[in-house]
Structures are given as C-alpha cells and as structure tokens.
Design a protein around this motif. Structure first.
Motif, PDB file in Angstrom:
ATOM      1  N   SER A  85       0.852  -1.189   0.000  1.00  0.00           N
ATOM      2  CA  SER A  85       0.000   0.000   0.000  1.00  0.00           C
ATOM      3  C   SER A  85       0.882   1.231   0.000  1.00  0.00           C
ATOM      4  O   SER A  85       1.269   1.732   1.061  1.00  0.00           O
ATOM      5  CB  SER A  85      -0.914  -0.003   1.229  1.00  0.00           C
ATOM      6  N   PRO A  86       1.237   1.734  -1.174  1.00  0.00           N
ATOM      7  CA  PRO A  86       2.108   2.911  -1.249  1.00  0.00           C
ATOM      8  C   PRO A  86       1.575   4.105  -0.460  1.00  0.00           C
ATOM      9  O   PRO A  86       2.350   4.872   0.106  1.00  0.00           O
ATOM     10  CB  PRO A  86       2.148   3.209  -2.749  1.00  0.00           C
ATOM     11  N   VAL A  87       0.252   4.273  -0.392  1.00  0.00           N
ATOM     12  CA  VAL A  87      -0.316   5.375   0.378  1.00  0.00           C
ATOM     13  C   VAL A  87       0.044   5.210   1.857  1.00  0.00           C
ATOM     14  O   VAL A  87       0.526   6.145   2.504  1.00  0.00           O
ATOM     15  CB  VAL A  87      -1.845   5.434   0.206  1.00  0.00           C
ATOM     16  N   ASN A 101      -1.011   7.984  -7.605  1.00  0.00           N
ATOM     17  CA  ASN A 101      -1.783   7.977  -8.848  1.00  0.00           C
ATOM     18  C   ASN A 101      -1.814   6.623  -9.541  1.00  0.00           C
ATOM     19  O   ASN A 101      -2.534   6.455 -10.527  1.00  0.00           O
ATOM     20  CB  ASN A 101      -1.233   9.029  -9.813  1.00  0.00           C
ATOM     21  N   SER A 102      -1.047   5.655  -9.039  1.00  0.00           N
ATOM     22  CA  SER A 102      -1.055   4.348  -9.688  1.00  0.00           C
ATOM     23  C   SER A 102      -0.516   3.280  -8.745  1.00  0.00           C
ATOM     24  O   SER A 102       0.431   3.532  -7.976  1.00  0.00           O
ATOM     25  CB  SER A 102      -0.210   4.376 -10.960  1.00  0.00           C
ATOM     26  N   TYR A 103      -1.136   2.105  -8.808  1.00  0.00           N
ATOM     27  CA  TYR A 103      -0.661   0.932  -8.055  1.00  0.00           C
ATOM     28  C   TYR A 103       0.074  -0.029  -8.982  1.00  0.00           C
ATOM     29  O   TYR A 103       0.439  -1.122  -8.576  1.00  0.00           O
ATOM     30  CB  TYR A 103      -1.835   0.202  -7.396  1.00  0.00           C
ATOM     31  N   ALA A 104       0.262   0.393 -10.209  1.00  0.00           N
ATOM     32  CA  ALA A 104       0.922  -0.478 -11.185  1.00  0.00           C
ATOM     33  C   ALA A 104       2.376  -0.702 -10.797  1.00  0.00           C
ATOM     34  O   ALA A 104       3.058   0.180 -10.263  1.00  0.00           O
ATOM     35  CB  ALA A 104       0.840   0.141 -12.575  1.00  0.00           C
ATOM     36  N   GLY A 105       2.853  -1.928 -11.076  1.00  0.00           N
ATOM     37  CA  GLY A 105       4.254  -2.250 -10.863  1.00  0.00           C
ATOM     38  C   GLY A 105       4.620  -2.601  -9.442  1.00  0.00           C
ATOM     39  O   GLY A 105       5.790  -2.897  -9.163  1.00  0.00           O
ATOM     40  N   PRO A 109       1.196  -8.947  -2.507  1.00  0.00           N
ATOM     41  CA  PRO A 109      -0.164  -9.511  -2.512  1.00  0.00           C
ATOM     42  C   PRO A 109      -1.261  -8.467  -2.280  1.00  0.00           C
ATOM     43  O   PRO A 109      -2.318  -8.515  -2.928  1.00  0.00           O
ATOM     44  CB  PRO A 109      -0.128 -10.538  -1.381  1.00  0.00           C
ATOM     45  N   LEU A 110      -1.033  -7.516  -1.379  1.00  0.00           N
ATOM     46  CA  LEU A 110      -2.058  -6.510  -1.116  1.00  0.00           C
ATOM     47  C   LEU A 110      -2.241  -5.602  -2.322  1.00  0.00           C
ATOM     48  O   LEU A 110      -3.373  -5.273  -2.703  1.00  0.00           O
ATOM     49  CB  LEU A 110      -1.689  -5.683   0.118  1.00  0.00           C
ATOM     50  N   ALA A 111      -1.129  -5.205  -2.950  1.00  0.00           N
ATOM     51  CA  ALA A 111      -1.219  -4.351  -4.139  1.00  0.00           C
ATOM     52  C   ALA A 111      -1.930  -5.082  -5.277  1.00  0.00           C
ATOM     53  O   ALA A 111      -2.727  -4.486  -6.018  1.00  0.00           O
ATOM     54  CB  ALA A 111       0.173  -3.914  -4.577  1.00  0.00           C
ATOM     55  N   VAL A 112      -1.649  -6.373  -5.421  1.00  0.00           N
ATOM     56  CA  VAL A 112      -2.328  -7.167  -6.448  1.00  0.00           C
ATOM     57  C   VAL A 112      -3.830  -7.200  -6.182  1.00  0.00           C
ATOM     58  O   VAL A 112      -4.653  -7.047  -7.098  1.00  0.00           O
ATOM     59  CB  VAL A 112      -1.751  -8.599  -6.485  1.00  0.00           C
ATOM     60  N   GLN A 113      -4.198  -7.389  -4.914  1.00  0.00           N
ATOM     61  CA  GLN A 113      -5.617  -7.409  -4.546  1.00  0.00           C
ATOM     62  C   GLN A 113      -6.279  -6.066  -4.863  1.00  0.00           C
ATOM     63  O   GLN A 113      -7.396  -6.026  -5.381  1.00  0.00           O
ATOM     64  CB  GLN A 113      -5.771  -7.738  -3.062  1.00  0.00           C
ATOM     65  N   ILE A 114      -5.566  -4.988  -4.572  1.00  0.00           N
ATOM     66  CA  ILE A 114      -6.105  -3.654  -4.838  1.00  0.00           C
ATOM     67  C   ILE A 114      -6.308  -3.442  -6.343  1.00  0.00           C
ATOM     68  O   ILE A 114      -7.332  -2.924  -6.786  1.00  0.00           O
ATOM     69  CB  ILE A 114      -5.177  -2.574  -4.254  1.00  0.00           C
ATOM     70  N   ARG A 115      -5.323  -3.864  -7.145  1.00  0.00           N
ATOM     71  CA  ARG A 115      -5.448  -3.709  -8.600  1.00  0.00           C
ATOM     72  C   ARG A 115      -6.600  -4.548  -9.142  1.00  0.00           C
ATOM     73  O   ARG A 115      -7.336  -4.124 -10.037  1.00  0.00           O
ATOM     74  CB  ARG A 115      -4.138  -4.098  -9.281  1.00  0.00           C
ATOM     75  N   GLU A 116      -6.765  -5.775  -8.585  1.00  0.00           N
ATOM     76  CA  GLU A 116      -7.851  -6.639  -9.041  1.00  0.00           C
ATOM     77  C   GLU A 116      -9.218  -6.040  -8.741  1.00  0.00           C
ATOM     78  O   GLU A 116     -10.201  -6.362  -9.410  1.00  0.00           O
ATOM     79  CB  GLU A 116      -7.721  -8.013  -8.386  1.00  0.00           C
ATOM     80  N   ARG A 120      -7.408   2.510  -9.099  1.00  0.00           N
ATOM     81  CA  ARG A 120      -6.329   3.108  -9.875  1.00  0.00           C
ATOM     82  C   ARG A 120      -5.478   4.069  -9.044  1.00  0.00           C
ATOM     83  O   ARG A 120      -4.251   4.075  -9.157  1.00  0.00           O
ATOM     84  CB  ARG A 120      -6.897   3.864 -11.081  1.00  0.00           C
ATOM     85  N   SER A 121      -6.113   4.915  -8.256  1.00  0.00           N
ATOM     86  CA  SER A 121      -5.352   5.903  -7.486  1.00  0.00           C
ATOM     87  C   SER A 121      -6.036   6.122  -6.143  1.00  0.00           C
ATOM     88  O   SER A 121      -7.173   5.700  -5.921  1.00  0.00           O
ATOM     89  CB  SER A 121      -5.246   7.233  -8.253  1.00  0.00           C
ATOM     90  N   ALA A 122      -5.317   6.787  -5.227  1.00  0.00           N
ATOM     91  CA  ALA A 122      -5.844   6.969  -3.876  1.00  0.00           C
ATOM     92  C   ALA A 122      -5.232   8.198  -3.229  1.00  0.00           C
ATOM     93  O   ALA A 122      -4.143   8.657  -3.597  1.00  0.00           O
ATOM     94  CB  ALA A 122      -5.561   5.731  -3.028  1.00  0.00           C
ATOM     95  N   VAL A 123      -5.951   8.722  -2.254  1.00  0.00           N
ATOM     96  CA  VAL A 123      -5.478   9.827  -1.419  1.00  0.00           C
ATOM     97  C   VAL A 123      -5.611   9.387   0.030  1.00  0.00           C
ATOM     98  O   VAL A 123      -6.631   8.825   0.423  1.00  0.00           O
ATOM     99  CB  VAL A 123      -6.306  11.110  -1.668  1.00  0.00           C
ATOM    100  N   GLY A 124      -4.575   9.644   0.821  1.00  0.00           N
ATOM    101  CA  GLY A 124      -4.604   9.223   2.218  1.00  0.00           C
ATOM    102  C   GLY A 124      -4.179  10.328   3.154  1.00  0.00           C
ATOM    103  O   GLY A 124      -3.374  11.200   2.795  1.00  0.00           O
ATOM    104  N   ALA A 125      -4.741  10.318   4.380  1.00  0.00           N
ATOM    105  CA  ALA A 125      -4.397  11.316   5.403  1.00  0.00           C
ATOM    106  C   ALA A 125      -4.144  10.606   6.720  1.00  0.00           C
ATOM    107  O   ALA A 125      -4.854   9.651   7.070  1.00  0.00           O
ATOM    108  CB  ALA A 125      -5.516  12.347   5.559  1.00  0.00           C
ATOM    109  N   PRO A 126      -3.139  11.053   7.485  1.00  0.00           N
ATOM    110  CA  PRO A 126      -2.777  10.359   8.728  1.00  0.00           C
ATOM    111  C   PRO A 126      -3.797  10.568   9.837  1.00  0.00           C
ATOM    112  O   PRO A 126      -4.439  11.618   9.938  1.00  0.00           O
ATOM    113  CB  PRO A 126      -1.432  10.997   9.095  1.00  0.00           C
TER     114      PRO A 126
END
Length: 379
Positions: A85-87, A101-105, A109-116, A120-126
């Motif tokens: 989860s890059p965010v 802006n992208s989960y590609a590459g 396993p979690l990133a694969v699940q998100i892409r499936e 496509r993109s996300a915004v996160g706040a702490p």
C-alpha cells in the motif's frame, strides 16, 4: 468564476459541513470507534466522489489492518504489508497526507488485490492519537481521472474526528480499567479482613465460650448465683460470636470464596426476610464477578424487605456469550429511586467499574426488576 460555479462550491461546503456534523455527533455521543470508522468511510465515499474509502490501522509488526471499509471491496480485517500500500507507506514515512496515482508495478499480494478491485489511485491522510501516528484514512477511485485537488484537505478534516474518537475510547477504557483495579483491590482487602476475623477473633471467642461452659459444668452444687453469672457470661460470649460472624459475613462471606456464587446466593436466600426463588448457575466465575453478583442480590433483597414490602423475590443468574446475566425481581410496591440512598448508586458504580451494565425498572405498584450484565473477562 461564474454564478453556477459559486453555487456548486457553496453546495459542496454545506454538504461537507453536514457530513462533518454527522460524524462529530457520533464522536460526542461516545459511540464505539468502529461505528465512527464506518461513518467516516461512508461519508468520504459519498462526499469527494471516491469509489471507496477505508481506514487502516498501523500494526506493531509493520503491517496495516483495514478497520473500516465502504465501497472499496477490501473487507474489514484485511491485513498486508506497507509495501503493498504505497499510500500507507508514504503516510507512515512522512506523517502527512499523500496522493498515489497508480498501483501499477507494485509486486505485493495486497497491491495485487487492490489492482484486481480496479482501484487506480488513492489519497490518504494520517490519523494521530495523542500525538502518535495511529493509522490513516484512504479514499480510492477506479476512474482514470484523479480525485479533486482538495481531496487531501477534506479527508484530513475527518481524520481529526477519527483520532478524537479513538482517544476518547481509549480514555474510557483506561477509566474502566482503573475503576476495576480499585474495586478488585477493595474486595481483596475485605476478603483478608474476613479471613483474619474468622481465623483469629472468632476462633478465640469460640475457645473462650467452650472453656466457660466447661467451668460452668464443673461448678459444685450449691453455687446457683455463681452458676447464673457464669452462664450469663457464656451467653454473652456466644452472642458476641454470632454478631461477629454476621459482621464477617457482611464484609465478605466466606462461602463466596469457598463455594462460589451459587452456594453464596443460596445461603443469602435462606437468611432473607423475604421468600426467595433461585435459578442460578453453579459454575465458578472470576472472583470480581462473583462478588459483584452477590452484593447486587444482597442489596436487592434488603431493599425488597425494607422498602418494597415484597412477599417473594425471583433471582435468576446464567452465563451466556461471555457474560453473567442476572435478574432480581420482586412483587412489591415498586417506585424504587436510585437517588434515594437505597444502595443502588453504589451497585451501579461497582457493576460499571467491571464494564457491566445495570438497569432498574420499578413502576409504582408493579414491583421492581433489576437486570445486570457483567463481562466474565475482568482484568
């Protein structure tokens, strides 16, 4: 900007403020954090045009756990590494709101699940709790276009409320734990006093009474006055012993420690001035729960005899779903008031200190019913 654009902006502000008020109301009511999580995720899902929103909690082992989800497709309880989860990873490292802006590459396993799930993109706040990074709120989109430029700011308003809800819940939990420790410590002190009385003073009085009876039996004939005085002394010792036993029982009944709640309530019922019908469990329970249950029934029986003018009291106690469920109901005159000094306030404090609940129903002329639930997991 045209008039139509201004109206749109105004409508968005009004909508956001209404959403914030709805969440703030939940926080003020002290609802469980999970309910606040779900409300925030749903509001964000609707408010900023996201296709889904989740709230993640950072774990001590470097993973994240989904604790609320709306429209994202990620079920609550989903767990994965920060790498997936890059965010979450960027919020963890920077402590600030981020946009991905992208989960590609991302090979995780979690990133694969998100892409499936088509995200496509996300915004996160702490989410910060008492100055410590606790987790984050994430809004997703499945569209090629990124979310609005002010999405981070809007999410941040909600995460402040989430942090407050978590802090409030922790404060309540700490208060309950503190009160529980006080109650347990007081009960342990009462038990020690009862044992000291039983093993010390009571045994001494028993020995003195027996010795006095033996002396009385050995008195020669023709000493009626001395025999009467010694008999009165022996009766006084016996009476003092009975009073001490009653006091000791009130401090902490030995049968409660030795036999548990069931036998203790049966003993209490036998001594009651009002007829008692018992249907109670016989299993041993954690000591604080047994003590609380005993004093609930003791106080209810005393009130039934002294105030309610009842002729019968029904006592039911059973264990289910990890809780002790107790009901004490009488056929008296009703009208009991917790504020009238009948001891119900003290019982409420004791029950709530153990994380339980107590409910009084006492309509005038229709008897009194006391319902108590106590969790068995007392720390």
């Amino acid at each position: 900007m045209g008039a139509d654009g201004g109206l749109v902006d105004l409508a968005q502000v009004v909508e956001q403020q209404a959403a914030l008020r709805r969440v703030a109301t939940l926080v003020a009511r002290g609802v469980p954090p999970t309910a606040v999580f779900d409300a925030v995720a749903a509001e964000l899902d609707r408010l900023i045009g996201a296709d889904g929103a989740v709230i993640d909690r950072y774990e001590a082992d470097g993973t994240i756990t989904v604790v609320a989800s709306s429209g994202s497709g990620l079920p609550v309880g989903t767990r994965g590494s920060l790498l997936g989860s890059p965010v979450s990873a960027q919020v963890w490292s920077t402590g600030r709101s981020v946009r991905v802006n992208s989960y590609a590459g991302v090979d995780d396993p979690l990133a694969v699940q998100i892409r499936e799930l088509g995200i496509r993109s996300a915004v996160g706040a702490p989410i910060a709790v008492e100055g410590r990074l606790w987790g984050l709120t994430v809004a997703f989109t499945r569209q090629e276009e990124p979310m609005a430029a002010d999405a981070e700011a809007r999410i941040a308003d909600f995460t402040d409320l989430v942090g407050t809800a978590i802090a409030n819940a922790q404060a309540r939990a700490d208060l309950v734990a503190s009160r529980t420790r006080v109650v347990i410590a007081a009960d342990q002190a009462r038990r020690h006093i009862e044992r000291d009385l039983h093993d010390g003073i009571q045994q001494r009085l028993v020995s003195l009474a027996v010795a006095a009876r033996m002396v009385e039996a050995d008195l020669p004939a023709g000493t009626p006055e001395l025999r009467a005085r010694l008999s009165a002394l022996t009766d006084g010792l016996t009476g003092a012993l009975d009073e001490l036993r009653e006091i000791s029982r009130g401090i902490h009944p030995a049968i409660l420690s030795d036999g548990g709640l069931g036998p203790a309530l049966k003993s209490l019922a036998r001594r009651s001035a009002v007829a008692v019908q018992l249907d109670v469990c016989s299993d041993r329970l954690p000591e604080p729960v047994e003590v609380a249950g005993y004093y609930v029934v003791a106080e209810a029986l005393a009130n039934a005899a002294k105030y309610a003018h009842a002729t019968v009291v029904h006592v039911d106690a059973a264990v289910s779903d990890g809780r002790l469920h107790m009901t004490v109901r009488d056929n008296g005159i009703g009208g009991a008031d917790p504020a009238s000094g009948t001891g119900l306030t003290g019982l409420t404090d004791r029950v709530e200190a153990l994380g339980g609940t107590i409910t009084l129903d006492s309509p005038a002329g229709h008897g009194t019913s006391l319902q108590v639930e106590l969790p068995l997991a007392v720390h």
